[in-house]
Design an enzyme around this catalytic site. Sequence first.
Site, PDB file in Angstrom:
ATOM      1  N   ARG A 182      67.580  53.778  -5.963  1.00 28.12           N
ATOM      2  CA  ARG A 182      66.970  52.469  -6.113  1.00 28.12           C
ATOM      3  C   ARG A 182      68.000  51.181  -6.063  1.00 28.12           C
ATOM      4  O   ARG A 182      67.555  50.320  -5.546  1.00 28.12           O
ATOM      5  CB  ARG A 182      66.419  52.339  -7.805  1.00 28.12           C
ATOM      6  CG  ARG A 182      65.100  53.177  -7.945  1.00 28.12           C
ATOM      7  CD  ARG A 182      64.390  52.455  -9.563  1.00 28.12           C
ATOM      8  NE  ARG A 182      65.298  53.449 -10.377  1.00 28.12           N
ATOM      9  CZ  ARG A 182      64.915  54.465 -11.149  1.00 28.12           C
ATOM     10  NH1 ARG A 182      63.735  55.065 -10.756  1.00 28.12           N
ATOM     11  NH2 ARG A 182      65.675  55.143 -12.030  1.00 28.12           N
ATOM     12  N   ASP A 186      49.886  52.218  -7.542  1.00 29.72           N
ATOM     13  CA  ASP A 186      49.766  53.307  -8.201  1.00 29.72           C
ATOM     14  C   ASP A 186      48.415  53.372  -8.542  1.00 29.72           C
ATOM     15  O   ASP A 186      47.505  52.400  -8.898  1.00 29.72           O
ATOM     16  CB  ASP A 186      50.927  53.128  -9.475  1.00 29.72           C
ATOM     17  CG  ASP A 186      51.241  54.556 -10.071  1.00 29.72           C
ATOM     18  OD1 ASP A 186      52.454  54.944  -9.768  1.00 29.72           O
ATOM     19  OD2 ASP A 186      50.131  55.241 -10.650  1.00 29.72           O
ATOM     20  N   SER A 187      48.151  54.745  -8.896  1.00 27.50           N
ATOM     21  CA  SER A 187      46.795  54.698  -9.420  1.00 27.50           C
ATOM     22  C   SER A 187      46.467  54.770 -10.661  1.00 27.50           C
ATOM     23  O   SER A 187      45.252  54.804 -11.221  1.00 27.50           O
ATOM     24  CB  SER A 187      46.117  56.439  -8.789  1.00 27.50           C
ATOM     25  OG  SER A 187      47.207  57.213  -9.336  1.00 27.50           O
ATOM     26  N   CYS A 200      59.799  65.559  -4.455  1.00 25.14           N
ATOM     27  CA  CYS A 200      60.639  65.953  -5.685  1.00 25.14           C
ATOM     28  C   CYS A 200      59.823  67.333  -5.814  1.00 25.14           C
ATOM     29  O   CYS A 200      59.985  67.865  -6.873  1.00 25.14           O
ATOM     30  CB  CYS A 200      60.247  65.159  -6.969  1.00 25.14           C
ATOM     31  SG  CYS A 200      58.565  64.930  -7.346  1.00 25.14           S
TER      32      CYS A 200
HETATM   33  N1  SAH Z   1      58.972  55.839  -8.078  1.00 28.23           N
HETATM   34  C1  SAH Z   1      58.664  56.030  -9.301  1.00 28.23           C
HETATM   35  C2  SAH Z   1      58.271  57.165 -10.008  1.00 28.23           C
HETATM   36  C3  SAH Z   1      56.999  57.708  -9.212  1.00 28.23           C
HETATM   37  S1  SAH Z   1      56.114  59.017 -10.114  1.00 28.23           S
HETATM   38  C4  SAH Z   1      59.996  55.387 -10.188  1.00 28.23           C
HETATM   39  O1  SAH Z   1      61.142  55.331  -9.669  1.00 28.23           O
HETATM   40  O2  SAH Z   1      60.198  55.311 -11.349  1.00 28.23           O
HETATM   41  C5  SAH Z   1      54.824  58.995  -9.458  1.00 28.23           C
HETATM   42  C6  SAH Z   1      53.584  58.147  -9.632  1.00 28.23           C
HETATM   43  O3  SAH Z   1      52.580  58.193  -8.734  1.00 28.23           O
HETATM   44  C7  SAH Z   1      53.043  58.176 -10.999  1.00 28.23           C
HETATM   45  O4  SAH Z   1      53.094  56.857 -11.477  1.00 28.23           O
HETATM   46  C8  SAH Z   1      51.457  58.447 -10.669  1.00 28.23           C
HETATM   47  O5  SAH Z   1      50.704  57.639 -11.692  1.00 28.23           O
HETATM   48  C9  SAH Z   1      51.416  58.122  -9.359  1.00 28.23           C
HETATM   49  N2  SAH Z   1      50.528  59.003  -8.599  1.00 28.23           N
HETATM   50  C10 SAH Z   1      49.998  60.143  -8.412  1.00 28.23           C
HETATM   51  N3  SAH Z   1      49.066  60.322  -7.608  1.00 28.23           N
HETATM   52  C11 SAH Z   1      48.797  59.067  -6.974  1.00 28.23           C
HETATM   53  C12 SAH Z   1      47.856  58.717  -5.996  1.00 28.23           C
HETATM   54  N4  SAH Z   1      47.229  59.480  -5.327  1.00 28.23           N
HETATM   55  N5  SAH Z   1      47.899  57.418  -5.634  1.00 28.23           N
HETATM   56  C13 SAH Z   1      48.408  56.655  -6.275  1.00 28.23           C
HETATM   57  N6  SAH Z   1      49.318  56.765  -7.306  1.00 28.23           N
HETATM   58  C14 SAH Z   1      49.517  58.146  -7.463  1.00 28.23           C
END
Ligand code: SAH
Length: 396
Positions: free
Chosen positions: A211, A249-250, A340
């Site tokens: 980040r 985000d979903s 991850c």
């Molecule tokens: N980058 C973030 C962590 C990501 S966690 C950070 O630094 O804090 C993964 C995220 O993907 C979750 O919030 C989940 O809601 C979202 N997610 C999972 N599948 C998805 C999809 N198909 N489309 C959009 N968002 C999705």
Amino acid sequence: MPQLILQPGKERSLFRRHPWIFAGSVARLDGRARPGDTVDVVAANGRPLARAAWSPQSQIRARVWTFDPEETVDDAFFKRRVAAAVARREAIPGLAGQDGLRLIHGESDGLPGVIADRYGDTVVVQLTAAGSDKWRKAIVGGLHKATGCARIYERSDSEVRKLEGLAPVTGWLFGEASGTPLSIVEHGVRMNVDVVGGHKTGFYLDQRDNRLLTRELAAGRSTLNCFCYTGGFSLQALAGGAASVLSIDSSGPALASAAGNLALNPQLDAARAEWREADVFTELRALRADGRRFDLVILDPPKFAPSAAHAERAARAYKDINVLGFRLLNPGGLLMTYSCSGGIGLELFQDIVAGAAVDAARDARILRRLAAAPDHPVALHFGEGEYLKGLLVQAD
Ligand code: SAH
């Protein structure tokens, strides 16, 4: 002490100090052991090798506590191990002052099945294996002693507990929730942390350094942050002077938290931020159809492959979003892309991203390989610890 006798030849991984003993390596158990009990690990020829936690329900049938077959595994052992893990972080300048910090990273800190994260004066502990579950009192006591924290919350509700035959356990072990929401400051940006309902222990601490890199790269760039969760990358991009940040985000609640986090930071230009609740796979196609392009695209999806068994399907999903990511990049644009998934190795991930560039008809080069921050170390003898991998790629 009950004895776990290995199959002939299966002592080799223990000589390399790998802490997992799989079901197929076990010849028999002499004596009686309940889940989580400590057993002596003995080679087929009778040589004592280690002491480990017995986990009869899991394919990982035992996890080694100590490779010294004489070392006593008791409360004092866990206090020592916990204190050592905390001290290791204090010795790293970039980590010592962090508000949000992983204190114990499981196997890589010599404590299989133990995760502990500190958010200010609150510690969240997650126990994921039969052995660590059994020693919860000693581990929690050790954490309190080593950190002097005001409160400890247990977040042992990870899916992997099921593989060990363990039910979820959550709640305050010491102290209680304070009246105000818990928050941390990361690189000058305040973020709320929901230890009770958030992902993992409440926050993706592993992406801290990445980040910061985002912040350094964002100046003047139109930015697209996919899978934004509570906005960690989005807010750092704003802090770095991004021209605009579109975050997808979903999860509606995650986006609400993200907007709430933005509001906690009046120094950031909220007018440059847009939050969109959508499926990334669909939305990236829609953005492309609308002719949108970005200078910086971040892809930090959830774990598509929890284990190697899911690798093939996961590889297609990673490829898909990376093709879309490349297609949305302006010439010279930067793609920051992560996996991850433990089941997708670094080499495979790089192959996937390379394949995506080919499909998107873009030439691109790796500027940096990215990994979890150093409070999530990878023990040299435990390659499985290297779950987070990323690439910073510049496309022509
Ligand atoms: N980058 C973030 C962590 C990501 S966690 C950070 O630094 O804090 C993964 C995220 O993907 C979750 O919030 C989940 O809601 C979202 N997610 C999972 N599948 C998805 C999809 N198909 N489309 C959009 N968002 C999705």
